[in-house]
Design an enzyme around this catalytic site. Structure first.
Site, PDB file in Angstrom:
ATOM      1  N   GLU A  53      15.823  42.606  25.685  1.00 48.25           N
ATOM      2  CA  GLU A  53      15.567  44.016  25.982  1.00 48.25           C
ATOM      3  C   GLU A  53      16.286  43.960  24.647  1.00 48.25           C
ATOM      4  O   GLU A  53      16.051  45.371  24.251  1.00 48.25           O
ATOM      5  CB  GLU A  53      16.246  45.088  27.170  1.00 48.25           C
ATOM      6  CG  GLU A  53      15.796  44.939  28.411  1.00 48.25           C
ATOM      7  CD  GLU A  53      16.033  45.012  28.906  1.00 48.25           C
ATOM      8  OE1 GLU A  53      16.396  46.669  29.100  1.00 48.25           O
ATOM      9  OE2 GLU A  53      16.409  44.752  30.846  1.00 48.25           O
TER      10      GLU A  53
HETATM   11  C1  LIG Z   1      18.902  36.642  29.819  1.00 48.78           C
HETATM   12  C2  LIG Z   1      17.827  37.036  29.255  1.00 48.78           C
HETATM   13  C3  LIG Z   1      16.802  37.557  30.557  1.00 48.78           C
HETATM   14  C4  LIG Z   1      15.625  38.452  29.416  1.00 48.78           C
HETATM   15  N1  LIG Z   1      14.129  38.428  30.153  1.00 48.78           N
HETATM   16  C5  LIG Z   1      13.459  38.539  29.819  1.00 48.78           C
HETATM   17  C6  LIG Z   1      12.380  39.707  30.876  1.00 48.78           C
HETATM   18  O1  LIG Z   1      12.752  39.699  31.646  1.00 48.78           O
HETATM   19  N2  LIG Z   1      11.353  39.700  30.067  1.00 48.78           N
HETATM   20  C7  LIG Z   1      10.983  38.992  28.740  1.00 48.78           C
HETATM   21  O2  LIG Z   1       9.862  39.328  28.871  1.00 48.78           O
HETATM   22  N3  LIG Z   1      12.125  38.744  28.699  1.00 48.78           N
HETATM   23  C8  LIG Z   1      13.289  38.562  28.614  1.00 48.78           C
HETATM   24  N4  LIG Z   1      14.367  37.395  27.837  1.00 48.78           N
HETATM   25  C9  LIG Z   1      13.662  37.274  26.539  1.00 48.78           C
HETATM   26  C10 LIG Z   1      14.461  37.780  25.244  1.00 48.78           C
HETATM   27  O3  LIG Z   1      13.004  39.757  25.558  1.00 48.78           O
HETATM   28  C11 LIG Z   1      14.230  37.745  24.525  1.00 48.78           C
HETATM   29  O4  LIG Z   1      14.674  36.292  23.975  1.00 48.78           O
HETATM   30  C12 LIG Z   1      14.129  38.118  22.603  1.00 48.78           C
HETATM   31  O5  LIG Z   1      13.378  39.680  22.669  1.00 48.78           O
HETATM   32  C13 LIG Z   1      15.105  37.889  21.526  1.00 48.78           C
HETATM   33  O6  LIG Z   1      13.512  37.274  21.417  1.00 48.78           O
HETATM   34  P1  LIG Z   1      13.641  35.471  20.504  1.00 48.78           P
HETATM   35  O7  LIG Z   1      14.712  35.330  21.930  1.00 48.78           O
HETATM   36  O8  LIG Z   1      11.901  35.547  21.349  1.00 48.78           O
HETATM   37  O9  LIG Z   1      14.563  35.259  19.894  1.00 48.78           O
HETATM   38  P2  LIG Z   1      13.565  35.506  18.217  1.00 48.78           P
HETATM   39  O10 LIG Z   1      12.769  36.634  18.289  1.00 48.78           O
HETATM   40  O11 LIG Z   1      13.587  34.369  18.009  1.00 48.78           O
HETATM   41  O12 LIG Z   1      15.442  35.933  17.096  1.00 48.78           O
HETATM   42  C14 LIG Z   1      16.172  35.343  17.098  1.00 48.78           C
HETATM   43  C15 LIG Z   1      17.114  35.460  16.068  1.00 48.78           C
HETATM   44  O13 LIG Z   1      16.418  36.265  15.048  1.00 48.78           O
HETATM   45  C16 LIG Z   1      17.371  37.375  14.585  1.00 48.78           C
HETATM   46  N5  LIG Z   1      15.329  38.285  14.289  1.00 48.78           N
HETATM   47  C17 LIG Z   1      14.372  38.190  15.048  1.00 48.78           C
HETATM   48  N6  LIG Z   1      13.897  39.138  13.852  1.00 48.78           N
HETATM   49  C18 LIG Z   1      14.220  39.518  12.888  1.00 48.78           C
HETATM   50  C19 LIG Z   1      13.422  40.443  12.425  1.00 48.78           C
HETATM   51  N7  LIG Z   1      12.375  40.812  11.595  1.00 48.78           N
HETATM   52  N8  LIG Z   1      15.023  40.656  11.239  1.00 48.78           N
HETATM   53  C20 LIG Z   1      15.929  39.867  11.164  1.00 48.78           C
HETATM   54  N9  LIG Z   1      16.449  39.465  12.549  1.00 48.78           N
HETATM   55  C21 LIG Z   1      15.424  38.778  13.126  1.00 48.78           C
HETATM   56  C22 LIG Z   1      16.952  37.557  16.339  1.00 48.78           C
HETATM   57  O14 LIG Z   1      18.201  39.040  16.289  1.00 48.78           O
HETATM   58  C23 LIG Z   1      17.951  36.651  16.630  1.00 48.78           C
HETATM   59  O15 LIG Z   1      19.560  36.798  16.228  1.00 48.78           O
HETATM   60  C24 LIG Z   1      14.954  37.546  27.766  1.00 48.78           C
HETATM   61  C25 LIG Z   1      16.042  36.689  27.197  1.00 48.78           C
HETATM   62  C26 LIG Z   1      17.733  36.149  28.125  1.00 48.78           C
HETATM   63  C27 LIG Z   1      18.210  35.742  26.993  1.00 48.78           C
END
Ligand SMILES: Cc1cc2nc3c(=O)[nH]c(=O)nc-3n(C[C@H](O)[C@H](O)[C@H](O)COP(=O)(O)OP(=O)(O)OC[C@H]3O[C@@H](n4cnc5c(N)ncnc54)[C@H](O)[C@@H]3O)c2cc1C
Length: 79
Positions: A53
């Site tokens: 989220e």
């Molecule tokens: C247990 C769990 C349940 C989930 N359930 C759902 C769900 O029901 N529905 C759904 O749609 N998604 C779900 N997710 C996905 C979740 O929304 C994403 O994991 C989250 O938004 C982070 O995106 P990402 O994993 O692609 O990380 P990335 O976007 O690849 O980010 C990787 C790292 O880089 C940082 N980062 C990214 N962009 C920037 C920026 N512009 N500036 C600085 N730092 C940055 C992030 O903070 C993070 O530390 C779930 C995730 C988990 C762990």
């Protein structure tokens, strides 16, 4: 409530909660890792809350956009 206010709440609460479960884990020493005690589970659960989220960093950027009016993140439609 604005989007920025919601993001501020989530970022702050999950950051503090992450510190608290780490302290709880540390207080129990090795028992903080084993499954007999629930603190290890809380520690792992908090890692999910810190990211889903909206990750901590992205929530912080949303708060900054609300305060300054300057967006460091672009909507997906403009990528
Ligand atoms: C247990 C769990 C349940 C989930 N359930 C759902 C769900 O029901 N529905 C759904 O749609 N998604 C779900 N997710 C996905 C979740 O929304 C994403 O994991 C989250 O938004 C982070 O995106 P990402 O994993 O692609 O990380 P990335 O976007 O690849 O980010 C990787 C790292 O880089 C940082 N980062 C990214 N962009 C920037 C920026 N512009 N500036 C600085 N730092 C940055 C992030 O903070 C993070 O530390 C779930 C995730 C988990 C762990």
């Amino acid at each position: 409530m604005t989007t920025g206010q919601a993001s501020l709440g989530k970022a702050w609460i999950t950051k503090k909660a992450r510190e608290i479960v780490a302290l709880g884990r540390e207080l129990l020493g090795g028992n903080g890792i084993v499954t007999d005690f629930h603190v290890g589970k809380a520690f792992c659960d908090m890692e999910s809350l810190y990211t889903y989220e909206g990750s901590y960093e992205v929530n912080a950027l949303i708060v900054a956009r609300d305060i300054t009016g300057i967006a460091s993140i672009r909507p997906a439609s403009r990528l």
